[in-house]
Structure formats: structure tokens, C-alpha cells
Design a protein around this motif. Sequence first.
Motif, PDB file in Angstrom:
ATOM      1  N   ALA A 272     -35.205  28.696 -45.176  1.00 56.67           N
ATOM      2  CA  ALA A 272     -34.912  28.505 -46.598  1.00 56.67           C
ATOM      3  C   ALA A 272     -36.180  28.156 -47.367  1.00 56.67           C
ATOM      4  CB  ALA A 272     -33.862  27.410 -46.772  1.00 56.67           C
ATOM      5  N   ILE A 273     -37.107  27.443 -46.743  1.00 59.03           N
ATOM      6  CA  ILE A 273     -38.376  27.116 -47.404  1.00 59.03           C
ATOM      7  C   ILE A 273     -39.192  28.396 -47.630  1.00 59.03           C
ATOM      8  CG2 ILE A 273     -40.576  25.918 -47.085  1.00 59.03           C
ATOM      9  CD1 ILE A 273     -39.010  23.740 -45.573  1.00 59.03           C
ATOM     10  N   ASP A 274     -39.154  29.298 -46.639  1.00 60.22           N
ATOM     11  CA  ASP A 274     -39.845  30.577 -46.818  1.00 60.22           C
ATOM     12  C   ASP A 274     -39.243  31.355 -47.981  1.00 60.22           C
ATOM     13  OD1 ASP A 274     -41.468  29.979 -44.673  1.00 60.22           O
ATOM     14  OD2 ASP A 274     -40.283  31.126 -43.216  1.00 60.22           O
ATOM     15  N   TYR A 275     -37.919  31.359 -48.092  1.00 60.07           N
ATOM     16  CA  TYR A 275     -37.242  32.057 -49.179  1.00 60.07           C
ATOM     17  C   TYR A 275     -37.595  31.405 -50.517  1.00 60.07           C
ATOM     18  CZ  TYR A 275     -33.495  34.597 -51.583  1.00 60.07           C
ATOM     19  OH  TYR A 275     -32.781  35.408 -52.440  1.00 60.07           O
ATOM     20  N   LEU A 276     -37.652  30.059 -50.503  1.00 62.00           N
ATOM     21  CA  LEU A 276     -37.975  29.324 -51.720  1.00 62.00           C
ATOM     22  C   LEU A 276     -39.397  29.654 -52.203  1.00 62.00           C
ATOM     23  CD1 LEU A 276     -36.766  27.182 -53.626  1.00 62.00           C
ATOM     24  CD2 LEU A 276     -37.750  25.427 -52.154  1.00 62.00           C
ATOM     25  N   GLU A 277     -40.313  29.725 -51.287  1.00 61.42           N
ATOM     26  CA  GLU A 277     -41.684  30.095 -51.650  1.00 61.42           C
ATOM     27  C   GLU A 277     -41.727  31.506 -52.235  1.00 61.42           C
ATOM     28  OE1 GLU A 277     -45.011  27.931 -49.007  1.00 61.42           O
ATOM     29  OE2 GLU A 277     -43.731  29.296 -47.857  1.00 61.42           O
ATOM     30  N   LEU A 278     -40.886  32.386 -51.669  1.00 61.28           N
ATOM     31  CA  LEU A 278     -40.867  33.766 -52.117  1.00 61.28           C
ATOM     32  C   LEU A 278     -40.381  33.863 -53.559  1.00 61.28           C
ATOM     33  CD1 LEU A 278     -41.095  36.836 -51.549  1.00 61.28           C
ATOM     34  CD2 LEU A 278     -38.718  36.722 -50.721  1.00 61.28           C
ATOM     35  N   ILE A 279     -39.286  33.208 -53.903  1.00 68.50           N
ATOM     36  CA  ILE A 279     -38.705  33.371 -55.237  1.00 68.50           C
ATOM     37  C   ILE A 279     -39.416  32.514 -56.283  1.00 68.50           C
ATOM     38  CG2 ILE A 279     -36.461  33.968 -54.277  1.00 68.50           C
ATOM     39  CD1 ILE A 279     -35.467  31.170 -55.019  1.00 68.50           C
ATOM     40  N   GLY A 312     -29.962  32.363 -49.521  1.00 66.67           N
ATOM     41  CA  GLY A 312     -30.873  33.495 -49.378  1.00 66.67           C
ATOM     42  C   GLY A 312     -31.418  33.623 -47.970  1.00 66.67           C
ATOM     43  N   ALA A 313     -31.689  32.470 -47.297  1.00 64.28           N
ATOM     44  CA  ALA A 313     -32.176  32.513 -45.918  1.00 64.28           C
ATOM     45  C   ALA A 313     -31.102  33.066 -44.991  1.00 64.28           C
ATOM     46  CB  ALA A 313     -32.601  31.118 -45.480  1.00 64.28           C
ATOM     47  N   MET A 314     -29.853  32.671 -45.199  1.00 67.63           N
ATOM     48  CA  MET A 314     -28.758  33.240 -44.392  1.00 67.63           C
ATOM     49  C   MET A 314     -28.679  34.747 -44.602  1.00 67.63           C
ATOM     50  SD  MET A 314     -25.275  30.996 -44.083  1.00 67.63           S
ATOM     51  CE  MET A 314     -25.022  30.628 -45.809  1.00 67.63           C
ATOM     52  N   SER A 315     -28.852  35.175 -45.859  1.00 65.36           N
ATOM     53  CA  SER A 315     -28.689  36.589 -46.211  1.00 65.36           C
ATOM     54  C   SER A 315     -29.850  37.453 -45.728  1.00 65.36           C
ATOM     55  CB  SER A 315     -28.550  36.716 -47.733  1.00 65.36           C
ATOM     56  OG  SER A 315     -28.627  38.065 -48.142  1.00 65.36           O
ATOM     57  N   ASP A 316     -31.093  37.042 -46.047  1.00 64.47           N
ATOM     58  CA  ASP A 316     -32.226  37.946 -45.869  1.00 64.47           C
ATOM     59  C   ASP A 316     -33.074  37.666 -44.635  1.00 64.47           C
ATOM     60  OD1 ASP A 316     -31.292  38.923 -48.205  1.00 64.47           O
ATOM     61  OD2 ASP A 316     -32.954  38.226 -49.445  1.00 64.47           O
ATOM     62  N   GLU A 393     -20.349  29.894 -53.411  1.00 63.16           N
ATOM     63  CA  GLU A 393     -19.558  30.935 -52.767  1.00 63.16           C
ATOM     64  C   GLU A 393     -20.407  31.527 -51.630  1.00 63.16           C
ATOM     65  OE1 GLU A 393     -17.067  32.795 -51.232  1.00 63.16           O
ATOM     66  OE2 GLU A 393     -16.214  32.054 -53.129  1.00 63.16           O
ATOM     67  N   THR A 394     -20.148  31.053 -50.412  1.00 60.99           N
ATOM     68  CA  THR A 394     -21.015  31.410 -49.276  1.00 60.99           C
ATOM     69  C   THR A 394     -20.726  32.788 -48.696  1.00 60.99           C
ATOM     70  OG1 THR A 394     -19.511  30.362 -47.674  1.00 60.99           O
ATOM     71  CG2 THR A 394     -21.230  28.983 -48.660  1.00 60.99           C
ATOM     72  N   THR A 395     -19.722  33.473 -49.222  1.00 61.82           N
ATOM     73  CA  THR A 395     -19.410  34.810 -48.687  1.00 61.82           C
ATOM     74  C   THR A 395     -20.244  35.905 -49.360  1.00 61.82           C
ATOM     75  OG1 THR A 395     -17.599  35.121 -50.272  1.00 61.82           O
ATOM     76  CG2 THR A 395     -17.047  34.108 -48.153  1.00 61.82           C
ATOM     77  N   VAL A 396     -21.112  35.549 -50.312  1.00 65.57           N
ATOM     78  CA  VAL A 396     -21.988  36.544 -50.953  1.00 65.57           C
ATOM     79  C   VAL A 396     -23.114  36.875 -49.969  1.00 65.57           C
ATOM     80  CG1 VAL A 396     -23.410  37.096 -52.960  1.00 65.57           C
ATOM     81  CG2 VAL A 396     -21.415  35.590 -53.213  1.00 65.57           C
ATOM     82  N   LEU A 397     -22.807  37.711 -49.016  1.00 64.71           N
ATOM     83  CA  LEU A 397     -23.734  38.132 -47.953  1.00 64.71           C
ATOM     84  C   LEU A 397     -23.567  39.640 -47.740  1.00 64.71           C
ATOM     85  CD1 LEU A 397     -23.025  35.223 -45.449  1.00 64.71           C
ATOM     86  CD2 LEU A 397     -25.129  35.534 -46.749  1.00 64.71           C
ATOM     87  N   PRO A 398     -24.644  40.416 -47.944  1.00 65.13           N
ATOM     88  CA  PRO A 398     -25.972  39.983 -48.384  1.00 65.13           C
ATOM     89  C   PRO A 398     -25.968  39.574 -49.860  1.00 65.13           C
ATOM     90  CG  PRO A 398     -25.868  42.351 -48.289  1.00 65.13           C
ATOM     91  CD  PRO A 398     -24.561  41.861 -47.727  1.00 65.13           C
ATOM     92  N   MET A 399     -27.027  38.840 -50.269  1.00 64.46           N
ATOM     93  CA  MET A 399     -27.154  38.349 -51.637  1.00 64.46           C
ATOM     94  C   MET A 399     -28.399  38.974 -52.278  1.00 64.46           C
ATOM     95  SD  MET A 399     -27.504  34.429 -53.059  1.00 64.46           S
ATOM     96  CE  MET A 399     -29.151  34.190 -52.382  1.00 64.46           C
ATOM     97  N   ALA A 400     -28.189  39.625 -53.414  1.00 68.42           N
ATOM     98  CA  ALA A 400     -29.309  40.254 -54.126  1.00 68.42           C
ATOM     99  C   ALA A 400     -30.232  39.192 -54.717  1.00 68.42           C
ATOM    100  CB  ALA A 400     -28.785  41.164 -55.232  1.00 68.42           C
ATOM    101  N   GLN A 401     -31.494  39.527 -54.859  1.00 64.77           N
ATOM    102  CA  GLN A 401     -32.477  38.586 -55.392  1.00 64.77           C
ATOM    103  C   GLN A 401     -32.653  38.776 -56.908  1.00 64.77           C
ATOM    104  OE1 GLN A 401     -36.180  38.599 -53.196  1.00 64.77           O
ATOM    105  NE2 GLN A 401     -35.153  38.465 -51.216  1.00 64.77           N
ATOM    106  N   ASP A 402     -31.658  38.320 -57.638  1.00 64.51           N
ATOM    107  CA  ASP A 402     -31.776  38.334 -59.103  1.00 64.51           C
ATOM    108  C   ASP A 402     -31.002  37.135 -59.653  1.00 64.51           C
ATOM    109  OD1 ASP A 402     -28.926  39.210 -59.966  1.00 64.51           O
ATOM    110  OD2 ASP A 402     -29.497  40.754 -58.514  1.00 64.51           O
ATOM    111  N   MET A 403     -31.355  36.760 -60.888  1.00 67.72           N
ATOM    112  CA  MET A 403     -30.810  35.538 -61.478  1.00 67.72           C
ATOM    113  C   MET A 403     -29.300  35.596 -61.658  1.00 67.72           C
ATOM    114  SD  MET A 403     -31.681  32.527 -62.385  1.00 67.72           S
ATOM    115  CE  MET A 403     -33.487  32.645 -62.582  1.00 67.72           C
TER     116      MET A 403
END
Length: 451
Positions: A272-279, A312-316, A393-403
Motif C-alpha cells: 500500500a505504501i508503494d501504491y501511495l507513492e505512485l498516486i 489499490g494494493a489489493m487490486s494492482d 466498498e472492498t469489492t471494487v476489484l480491480p480498481m481504476a486509478q482515477d479520482m
Amino acid sequence: MVFCEECGAQLKEGAKFCAVCGAKTKPNEQQAQNSIMSAQQQYQPQPVKEKKKMPAGLLALIIVIPILIVLAAGGFGVYTLFFNKPNDIISEGKITDPLESVSKNELVLTGDIELPYVSYTYLDKKPEAVIEFTAVDSIFPSNYRMMDSLIIFTGYSDYGELDVMIEVEVPGFTQLYKQKITLGRQVTKLRIIPPLVTGTIDLNMEKTAQLVYSVTEIDTGKILVQESKNLKLYSKFDMVWGDEYDWDAYTDNILAWMTPDSPEILQLKRDAIDYLELISDGALNALLGYQDYNFFDHDYYNTWVQAVAIQGAMSDITKVRYNNSHFSMDAQQRVKLPADTLNSKSGLCIETSLVMASALQSTGMHVMLIFPPGHAQVAVEAWPGTGDYFLIETTVLPMAQDMDTWNNTVIFLDSEDWLGYITGEGYFTYGPCYIVDCDLGEKLGIRAMSN
């Protein structure tokens, strides 16, 4: 015609008892009057006759003659009984102690007169325990702490008190339970549920276990009861939400699936930290919990962005996908632990919710599991003590990277919207929700299950 006042049966004329029910009969008024008149007619006073006095000589003769007859028949034995000292008897021409002729089972008073020796056998009996055990047939590990009992002991003791030691155990699943009690005439009833063993328990699959119990007399070491019983031990994945009387009676036990310290959850936080750095283009590189990144204009965004990063980490990164299978809280269901969901890269709504809740709890945030009808979600308080929440809502998998996707996955609800959502009265809701506060696990004594 007369009838019984108790059962209503017809009575024979003059009957004193009912031939049907045996009850005493009560004469009717006419019968009572006739009986009284008849009794008055039959009764006639008789003149009192003067008693004649018995001559004194005849009276003395009547008293003396029987005495002479008895003396002639009984001889010296009767003489001894009436005239000798109470501690002596005459035997073969000499005076002896009467206790010398007393046997174990009889006491000889005089001559041929004997009385049996009386003893009470219950006074010689030792305490005797009467014991009964009633045990369950199966165990759901997730519901173990809410069980009324694993085994019920009932016992008492006849003919005195008895100190006993009770021992109960399911080897490999529980610790050895030991309790000393004193049994008496009053019935003692114990509901026994031994504590779970510490450390790792192999609960990956359903199996047959053995319930072992015994009762030992403490003073003598005598084993009064020593028995065992086979029972079904369900796997750690088997969750029972409720019963026929209360559909959510055991729902709080889902906290046994919360594993904030498992290696798999710690790895997810690292992802999740890697995803956080990315976004954030490298501006954010830690999960701080309820701390300010000094990056946002409002404190709430510090919480929001961490929830987005975990999803996002769960998804990507871990690439978990939603398993759109039937989820029901009406019956028994298999629920994977967060580690198994991450390793299998697939999960039901309750399973992905447990992953998210465990990760957020690991950061020190206030997390809740939300159960609308037929669904499972996660809520995290926006900031401590505010009463505002983010619904995830944790069922949004995969999750797109937009606001837009992030805002629809981690949804802000102020206190009024939050109340409307959980009560089923808000403008968007699934219906009334059952809520499990994840901070209550320790207070309720529900320990996380491990692999």
C-alpha cells in the motif's frame, strides 16, 4: 335420588361412599333429619345401677394366685429378674457379671429371655458419588468463546461429603481444565468450557476430535469416572452467523478472522505504501494512521488516502479479485482468513472486507465491519471522535486509478448520513445494518485465529 358431589355419579340409598370415585357422601337434608329422629327414638336412658364393692379377701386372692403360678413356672430366672441386683445374675450357683455371657449379636437378660442386637447399616456406609456428564457433539472454533458449555457436570454424594477433582480436555484444541469440588447431598451442576491452547492450532480442515473427561476421589486417588467421546471439530473457516431464533446471534465472532499482525497483512501494508507513492508522485511514503501528512487541507484526507492505497494494493499489486459468489448470514458458511484471501487472490465480500479491516486496524485506526442485508463492507472513522466515517466498498476489484473511482470506493459520510445509512433510512442504503466494532475483539475475549 342422591348424587355424588365429587364426580356426579348416582348413589345408592344410604351409601356412605361413592362407588365410582370413593368420595365420602353427604346425606341430604331429609336423610339427615330421618337419621337424627331414628337415633333419638332408639336412644332410651337406662337407670344407673349401684356398683357392688368386691370383698378385700377375694381381691387379694386374685392378685396372689397369678404371682404364685409365674414363680412356679419361671423358677430362679424370674426371681433373678425381679429381686436380684441389676448388675448380677445367678448362673450355676454363683454370681457373675452379665456382660460375660453377652455374645456379639445378642444380649441375654435372664434365663431364656433374649433380645436381638440392633445395628444400622447406613451408619457404616462410606460416601458414594453419583455423577453424570452431558457433552456437545460438535465445535465451531469461531463460536467457541460464545458456547454455553463444552460439557455439563452434575453430581452429588450419598452418606457424607466427598472431595473430587474434575478434569476435561480436547487434546490439541483446549488446555486441560481442572477443578476441585466437594460433593454433598445437594446437587452440584457445572458448565465447563476449557480455555483454548496457546500458539498455533491446526484447524485447516474439519476433523474428528476426542473429548476426554474424568473425576477422581482426592483422598484415595480412586477414579470415579474416566470416559471419552468423539466429536466433530469444524475448520477455522466455518462461520455460523446465527441460529433459528436469532439470525445474527454469533456475528461478533467474525472478529476471530481479524489478523492485523499476520505476515500477509504486513506485506499488504508495504504494498500500500508503494501504491501511495505512485498516486502522490512520491510525496507520501508511509501509512501513518491518525496522523497528519501535512499534505492535505483537511485532516479527513489523511484517512481517506490510506484506505485508497490499501484497496489499490489489493487490486494492482496483490491482484486480488472479487469472487461474486452468494454471501448469506442466514446459515453456516466458509470464510477465509485474510492471509488465505491474499494468497488465493480471490475473495467474497466478507473476505475482502476482513483484509481491509485488518490492514486499517494495524495502522491504529477505528474500524468497523458493516453488514447490510446480504453484503459486507468496512467503515473507518474519518478522524478520532468525530462521528464521521468513510464507507469502503472492498469489492471494487480491480480498481481504476482515477479520482471518481476512488471517491466511489471510499465514500465520505458525515454523522447524519452515517446514521441514515446504518439504520436503512438514508437516501442510499441497502437496509438496516449489523455493525461489529473491531476494537471490541479484545474486550470480548475473541482472539484472532492463526494458521
